[in-house]
Design a protein around this motif. Sequence first.
Motif, PDB file in Angstrom:
ATOM      1  N   GLY A 205       8.130  17.387   7.365  1.00  0.00           N
ATOM      2  CA  GLY A 205       6.855  18.129   7.505  1.00  0.00           C
ATOM      3  C   GLY A 205       6.606  18.390   5.835  1.00  0.00           C
ATOM      4  O   GLY A 205       5.369  18.693   5.811  1.00  0.00           O
TER       5      GLY A 205
ATOM      6  N   LEU B 113       2.461  12.284   0.247  1.00  0.00           N
ATOM      7  CA  LEU B 113       1.086  11.703   0.778  1.00  0.00           C
ATOM      8  C   LEU B 113      -0.190  12.192  -0.154  1.00  0.00           C
ATOM      9  O   LEU B 113      -0.961  11.555  -0.568  1.00  0.00           O
ATOM     10  N   PHE B 114      -0.025  13.569  -0.327  1.00  0.00           N
ATOM     11  CA  PHE B 114      -0.892  14.208  -1.112  1.00  0.00           C
ATOM     12  C   PHE B 114      -1.146  13.529  -2.286  1.00  0.00           C
ATOM     13  O   PHE B 114      -2.342  13.198  -2.878  1.00  0.00           O
TER      14      PHE B 114
ATOM     15  N   ASN C  94       0.880  -1.360   0.060  1.00  0.00           N
ATOM     16  CA  ASN C  94       0.070  -0.072   0.060  1.00  0.00           C
ATOM     17  C   ASN C  94       0.815   1.241   0.004  1.00  0.00           C
ATOM     18  O   ASN C  94       1.718   1.400   0.794  1.00  0.00           O
TER      19      ASN C  94
ATOM     20  N   VAL D 119       0.311   4.263   0.587  1.00  0.00           N
ATOM     21  CA  VAL D 119       0.329   5.056   1.976  1.00  0.00           C
ATOM     22  C   VAL D 119       0.944   4.595   3.204  1.00  0.00           C
ATOM     23  O   VAL D 119       1.609   5.329   3.806  1.00  0.00           O
ATOM     24  N   VAL D 120       0.895   3.297   3.168  1.00  0.00           N
ATOM     25  CA  VAL D 120       1.998   2.638   4.457  1.00  0.00           C
ATOM     26  C   VAL D 120       3.347   2.998   3.988  1.00  0.00           C
ATOM     27  O   VAL D 120       4.258   3.131   4.859  1.00  0.00           O
TER      28      VAL D 120
ATOM     29  N   VAL E 142       4.116   6.379   5.147  1.00  0.00           N
ATOM     30  CA  VAL E 142       4.171   6.493   6.630  1.00  0.00           C
ATOM     31  C   VAL E 142       5.319   5.843   7.048  1.00  0.00           C
ATOM     32  O   VAL E 142       6.114   6.457   8.169  1.00  0.00           O
TER      33      VAL E 142
ATOM     34  N   MET F  55      -2.356  10.047  -2.348  1.00  0.00           N
ATOM     35  CA  MET F  55      -3.938  10.151  -2.045  1.00  0.00           C
ATOM     36  C   MET F  55      -4.646  10.372  -3.265  1.00  0.00           C
ATOM     37  O   MET F  55      -5.706   9.849  -3.528  1.00  0.00           O
ATOM     38  N   LEU F  56      -4.262  11.603  -3.688  1.00  0.00           N
ATOM     39  CA  LEU F  56      -4.826  11.855  -4.907  1.00  0.00           C
ATOM     40  C   LEU F  56      -5.110  11.113  -6.102  1.00  0.00           C
ATOM     41  O   LEU F  56      -6.033  10.850  -6.923  1.00  0.00           O
TER      42      LEU F  56
ATOM     43  N   LEU G 213       8.272   8.169   6.478  1.00  0.00           N
ATOM     44  CA  LEU G 213       8.086   9.284   7.593  1.00  0.00           C
ATOM     45  C   LEU G 213       8.797   8.722   8.887  1.00  0.00           C
ATOM     46  O   LEU G 213       9.617   9.328   9.501  1.00  0.00           O
TER      47      LEU G 213
ATOM     48  N   MET H 225       7.030  14.880   2.633  1.00  0.00           N
ATOM     49  CA  MET H 225       6.307  13.929   2.772  1.00  0.00           C
ATOM     50  C   MET H 225       4.919  13.922   2.572  1.00  0.00           C
ATOM     51  O   MET H 225       3.900  13.160   2.340  1.00  0.00           O
ATOM     52  N   VAL H 226       4.522  15.138   3.080  1.00  0.00           N
ATOM     53  CA  VAL H 226       2.957  15.660   3.192  1.00  0.00           C
ATOM     54  C   VAL H 226       2.716  15.747   1.514  1.00  0.00           C
ATOM     55  O   VAL H 226       1.699  15.312   0.980  1.00  0.00           O
TER      56      VAL H 226
END
Lengths: 187, 166, 336
Positions: free
Chosen positions: A62, A69-70, A25, A27-28, A31, A73-74, A34, A65-66
């Motif tokens: 900060g 992630l963005f 995944n 997203v995992v 994370v 997710m998109l 991170l 990685m944001v």
Amino acid sequence: MVDLLFYVAALVAVLTAVGVVLARNPVVSVVSLLSCFGSLAVIYLLAGFQFLAAIQILVYGGAIMVLFLFVVMLLNLGGLNPEDEDRDDPLFHDRRRSAGGLAVAVALGSASLIGILRGARHLAEPTNGLVPPEEGFDALPALAEAMFTRYSLPFEAASVLLLATTVGVMVLAKRQRSIPPAGEERS
Amino acid sequence: MVIVKRKTLTLAERLYLPEILRGLSITFRKMFQPKVTRQYPEEPLPTNEVTRGQPRLRELTEGHLACVSCGLCEAACPAYAITIDGQETDRFIEREPERFEIDMLRCILCGFCEEACPKEAIFMSTELELAGFTRESFKYGIDKLKRSTEELAPRMEYIKRINERW
Amino acid sequence: MNDFLIILIKTCVIYGCLIGAAALMTLAERKFSAWMQLRYGPNRVGPWGLLQPLADGVKFIFKEELCPDGANPWIFRLAPILSAVPAMLTVAVIPFAGDVNLFGVDCGNLSITDLDIGVLFLVAIGGLSVYGVILGGWASNSKYSLLGGLRASAQMISYELSLILIILCVVAMTGSLDLRAITEAQNTGNPLSWNVFSQPLAFVIFVIATFAETNRHPFDFAECEPELVAGFHTEYSSMKFALFFLGEYCAMIVMACLTTTLFLGGYSVPFWEDAPWFVELGSFCAKAGFFAFLFIWVRWTLPRFRFDQLMHLGWKVFLPLALANLLVTGAVISLA
């Protein structure tokens, strides 16, 4: 105490780094990357580089990685699985091009690796004034000076490497077949 | 066609901040104004004879209801909340309820029973509160429904008055 | 060993006060909102409803833990932690008062630690709190949560820029990243040396940006009840939900403390340079309390912005203003 903390942080860093690659995944992956950065920051702290640790968390943890992630997710990569890989893609067939790309990648990667290792050994000399810092913050002017005068070429080379990576990712991601025309079901 | 003319805002209005400060001062002043909340259990709602609360039975003389168990309220009740078993009695009215039961969970407080009653025996009281732990506890019998004539007098007067209008 | 003990006690006291303050803040939020709407607010549990947060906490513990179908359970559990922990970590570098002398024991300065890079630490750790929101929104497997998380992260990234630029102005004026040094530079006994008088524009932008950064009204697009149910924590229940709230209120308190430290001279007392520590602490709490009240006050006064207005304000108004402010500050410092 410090040794113990170092081993814990190092173990976490290695495990999460492996997790980044192995996680299915995305997203995992993000994370775990991170937490990898977090444990790297802990290692910096233990080495006395307060500033580097803060910057590591601020910039990588900060900000970057944001963004990752963005994007993850998109794009909603959750449903992608390896069987979907399209083997008709020219990138897989054009052996010459892919070999050339691989060679460039290996060259750049090893160059940067050697650069980092040599630079680290060079900086580790006490006369070069970076390690060991008595006060983490006091080492900052030395760090800035080294980065922007003596080592500005490797510094720029590293940014070129990052740029090349970005372009490569764009090329890989913009393959035509991955975006079916609007309103048309994918066969 | 309605044409709404947009007002051109002044610089102070477009900066937001003066207007925000104005709003803040309004809310700050409101904090010290008297509160309008009713502290309910301590300050109950005001009631009067028009209040249509739960139905109650009127006690005619000591221990006896005005009800003659004619069953009109039972028939009028749209929610089938009323159950009456009648019995004979030695009193002048000859009949009285043996059992008069209102299921308060079914009652919709419509007041039809009050309108239907020919003997001024059932009235909507000013009692509004209803709470209990079991379904059985909401089946009110005569003992729970009985109220003295004095208690229901304002409502009686009111019903008489509005009935005279027709 | 004695130093270690003192640090341990300081840490426990400060964190106890932080969590207590966060709990009281939930009560204050309800109380002040009620008063502004001519209501009484919670007044049943304890005197003046003071035990209401405790009752809420007990209620949260007894609620059922729900995990939505199709959610990623580990990230779903990680998100509230990631939301609460950074907010609580940042309080470690806030200087609450000067040298504390308690029962003849010198306990050092009243703060958990005085980092040389306190400001950087605060910004770095504070920036991590966006993960709680964004991961919570994603892991819930719900469209409302996802939208709330995306909005919140976009908003926090946009406003962090202006926030950091404004902090840089103050840092440039003091020449230190240490929050205590920044406070001491303003602690001259004369309130006019507070940064709010030398940097009024920066102060206004900073206060507004803190509202966006903590996802508070009028910028609470992460929640935005009418559009997104409750945003990123729609699917959360029980203590996980409580953790999100704890994080939000802790972040508010830390932001109030930070505003006080950067612009209102921190613990400095007007016209009394060498005040004893409890007077300094009182001064700090009064100032920070005002900003905490301002969060609540603004929430119950202003309507919510539209999201494009928020982005417009952040990128086209605050960012240029903050940059210009930094430029002017730098020019003045280098010329003077």
